[in-house]
Design an enzyme around this catalytic site. Structure first.
Site, PDB file in Angstrom:
ATOM      1  N   ASP A  66       0.902  -1.260  -0.033  1.00 38.86           N
ATOM      2  CA  ASP A  66       0.039  -0.010  -0.076  1.00 38.86           C
ATOM      3  C   ASP A  66       0.957   1.239   0.065  1.00 38.86           C
ATOM      4  OD1 ASP A  66      -2.336   1.438   0.481  1.00 38.86           O
ATOM      5  OD2 ASP A  66      -1.617   1.995   2.298  1.00 38.86           O
ATOM      6  N   THR A 105      -3.427   5.110  -3.761  1.00 35.71           N
ATOM      7  CA  THR A 105      -2.282   5.879  -3.112  1.00 35.71           C
ATOM      8  C   THR A 105      -0.957   5.699  -3.875  1.00 35.71           C
ATOM      9  OG1 THR A 105      -1.820   4.071  -1.566  1.00 35.71           O
ATOM     10  CG2 THR A 105      -3.197   6.092  -0.967  1.00 35.71           C
ATOM     11  N   THR A 106      -0.811   4.334  -4.400  1.00 32.51           N
ATOM     12  CA  THR A 106       0.684   4.020  -5.231  1.00 32.51           C
ATOM     13  C   THR A 106       0.306   4.775  -6.597  1.00 32.51           C
ATOM     14  OG1 THR A 106       0.668   2.123  -4.251  1.00 32.51           O
ATOM     15  CG2 THR A 106       2.127   2.344  -6.096  1.00 32.51           C
ATOM     16  N   ASP A 115      -8.837  -0.312   2.734  1.00 37.72           N
ATOM     17  CA  ASP A 115      -8.761   0.082   1.183  1.00 37.72           C
ATOM     18  C   ASP A 115      -9.957  -0.454   0.613  1.00 37.72           C
ATOM     19  OD1 ASP A 115      -6.666   1.288   1.465  1.00 37.72           O
ATOM     20  OD2 ASP A 115      -5.303  -0.108   0.156  1.00 37.72           O
TER      21      ASP A 115
END
Length: 533
Positions: A65, A98-99, A401
């Site tokens: 993550d 998020t990545t 998530d």
């Protein structure tokens, strides 16, 4: 004449003489930020790698993550830290992607660097990027497919896509319906947002991820106190949540009382006994039969004599309730925390059909079900199981998530195909629109369009595919009007990802592009770094 000479030697624009410095600062900032983006680039997608991080406390974190990795990394450069904040903002807004947002920021900075080398002013680049990002968001909304909260299958498919890139991907068929049901239990068809604090994840070591369960009500990780012979099961429970101690009072300062007479000793013990019995009788008088006691630091929250009295009165006791849990328990049960025995009244109690201690894979948990109070808010408890703490931590992050994906669909009800399909489509349309623009704007838009291709390129590289071949094939398919085509790792090539059920909420993509362009604008506007005293 001799006095005029020094004045002539000093030019009026002495402060702007060194034009190289702002360029060097910008270049250094871009290199630092791109280094962070490259560090987590290999974590993108279902075949992305995991990172192992050893914290300063000696703990080990294994995750893919983006936000978790960046939060745990020791990043010193102030501009590189801005990327950590972008990942945190994406985590707060969308919860997923998020990545992607960090990789996208890195690619846009690379495009900005190329434009700076052509001599284009950084402010023009930043503002053109913002306009391109706004147009990208419009395109995303055009190509998105509307979804209804009643369509449970579509929500499950989007959640499965999010879980497929995690360590727990093999359990996605089991965890996805669980997360969708959890969110739909606390939201209704007219909701515009979901408060994820209404869904509590409780980690318990033991069993496997398959044993994870959802409970409509409250689950406590603490055990029922049974050493005084009290009950472990109560039907038609009236629940009191107390924040005071049921033990003899202590003086504020450290004092020692010397007793040299057994009659005085007897008197002290009688006083203690009468004090505790009075508290226990008041609790029973308010018709309370289940007592949750908050953890105390200064003295024992409840002592053995008090437990003995409570057991004789048939009151079930759970002690050491953490301070963070009090708010959730209060809103779930519809009870009010009681800070003093004088305030212990019947109207401050919560009610439930059943409070029981159950054995669950070698460890005990307390379940409170059948909550009837009208003041109570619908809440869900999810008991997460796993073989060890590392798997538990990663499962909790993955479930968070997945919950955020469903929350995104409640906020903005649209799905876009995954696998890099929206990025290729935006890139194609922006490149076409850039040719119709004039001047510098055309240059900037075409660079922005090219930068967006970093997502499908990275997905292909991480899946072990030939990225050039895959991306060019995607481009030609999108030119032919197949705008749902993206990369499918299962098929090791390009396919219609919408039909393959590889889906993501439109909010994840719009939020990522907007946040990335804003971060790039902030970085490009910096032309010097100074240190304060």
């Amino acid at each position: 004449m001799s006095q005029a000479a020094p004045a002539a030697a000093r030019p009026s624009n002495a402060t702007f003489k060194n034009k190289e410095k702002p360029q060097e600062v910008r270049r250094a900032n871009i290199i630092a930020a791109r280094a962070v983006a490259d560090a987590i680039r290999t974590s993108l997608g279902p075949k992305g790698m995991d990172k192992m991080i050893k914290t300063s406390r000696g703990e080990i974190v294994i995750s893919n993550d983006g936000h978790t990795i960046l939060r745990e990394m020791a990043i010193l450069h102030p501009v590189a830290r801005m990327l950590v904040e972008v990942a945190a903002a994406q985590d707060a807004e969308a919860g997923d992607g998020t990545t992607s947002v960090v990789i996208l920021t890195g690619a846009l900075l690379g495009a900005a660097d190329r434009l700076l080398n052509k001599g284009i002013h950084p402010t023009i680049i930043a503002e053109s990027f913002q306009r391109a990002a706004a147009r990208s968001v419009e395109i995303l909304r055009e190509i998105s497919h509307p979804v209804s909260l009643d369509d449970r299958e579509a929500l499950i498919r989007a959640t499965t896509t999010s879980l497929s890139s995690k360590i727990v991907s093999q359990y996605s068929q089991f965890l996805a319906p669980l997360t969708v049901d959890a969110v739909l239990s606390v939201a209704d068809a007219n909701s515009t947002n979901v408060d994820l604090s209404d869904i509590r994840l409780i980690k318990k070591v033991g069993g496997t991820i398959d044993d994870t369960e959802m409970v409509h009500g409250v689950v406590l990780a603490q055990n029922v106190v049974k050493n005084a012979g009290g009950p472990a099961h109560k039907e038609k429970a009236r629940i009191g949540l107390v924040q005071f101690q049921i033990s003899p009072p202590k003086p504020d300062t450290e004092n020692n009382i010397v007793v040299n007479d057994y009659r005085q000793m007897d008197k002290i013990l009688k006083e203690e006994r009468a004090y505790l019995l009075n508290i226990c009788k008041k609790i029973k008088k308010a018709k309370c039969n289940v007592l949750l006691i908050q953890k105390s630091i200064l003295r024992d929250a409840v002592n053995d004599l008090a437990l003995h009295f409570l057991a004789k009165l048939g009151i079930l006791v759970v002690k050491d309730i953490e301070r963070e849990e009090v708010e959730f328990i209060a809103k779930s049960l519809g009870c009010k925390p009681i800070s003093d025995i004088e305030l212990f009244t019947e109207d401050r109690l919560g009610s439930a059909d059943l409070v029981e201690e159950v054995d669950s894979d070698g460890s005990k948990i307390v379940k409170i079900t059948g909550i009837k109070n009208t003041d109570a808010k619908p809440t869900i408890s999810v008991v997460v199981r796993g073989a060890n703490n590392m798997i538990l931590e990663e499962t909790e992050r993955s479930l968070h998530d997945a919950l955020c994906v469903v929350r995104c669909l409640v906020k903005e009800r649209g799905l876009v195909p995954g696998g890099g399909a929206p990025e290729i489509e935006i890139s194609r349309r922006l490149a076409r629109e850039a040719r119709e623009l004039s001047g510098v704007e055309s240059f900037v838009w075409s660079e922005f369009a090219e930068a967006l291709e970093v997502i499908p390129t990275t997905l292909a590289e991480n899946a072990g595919l030939n990225s050039i071949k895959v991306v060019t094939e995607l481009r030609s398919r999108h030119e032919n009007g197949e705008m749902n085509d993206g990369i499918s790792v299962r098929r090791s090539g390009t396919t219609n990802t919408y039909d393959e059920h590889i889906l993501q909420p439109v909010l994840v993509s719009t939020s990522a592009i907007t946040l990335a362009s804003e971060c790039v604008k902030s970085i490009l506007r910096i032309d010097d770094i100074t240190f304060s005293r």
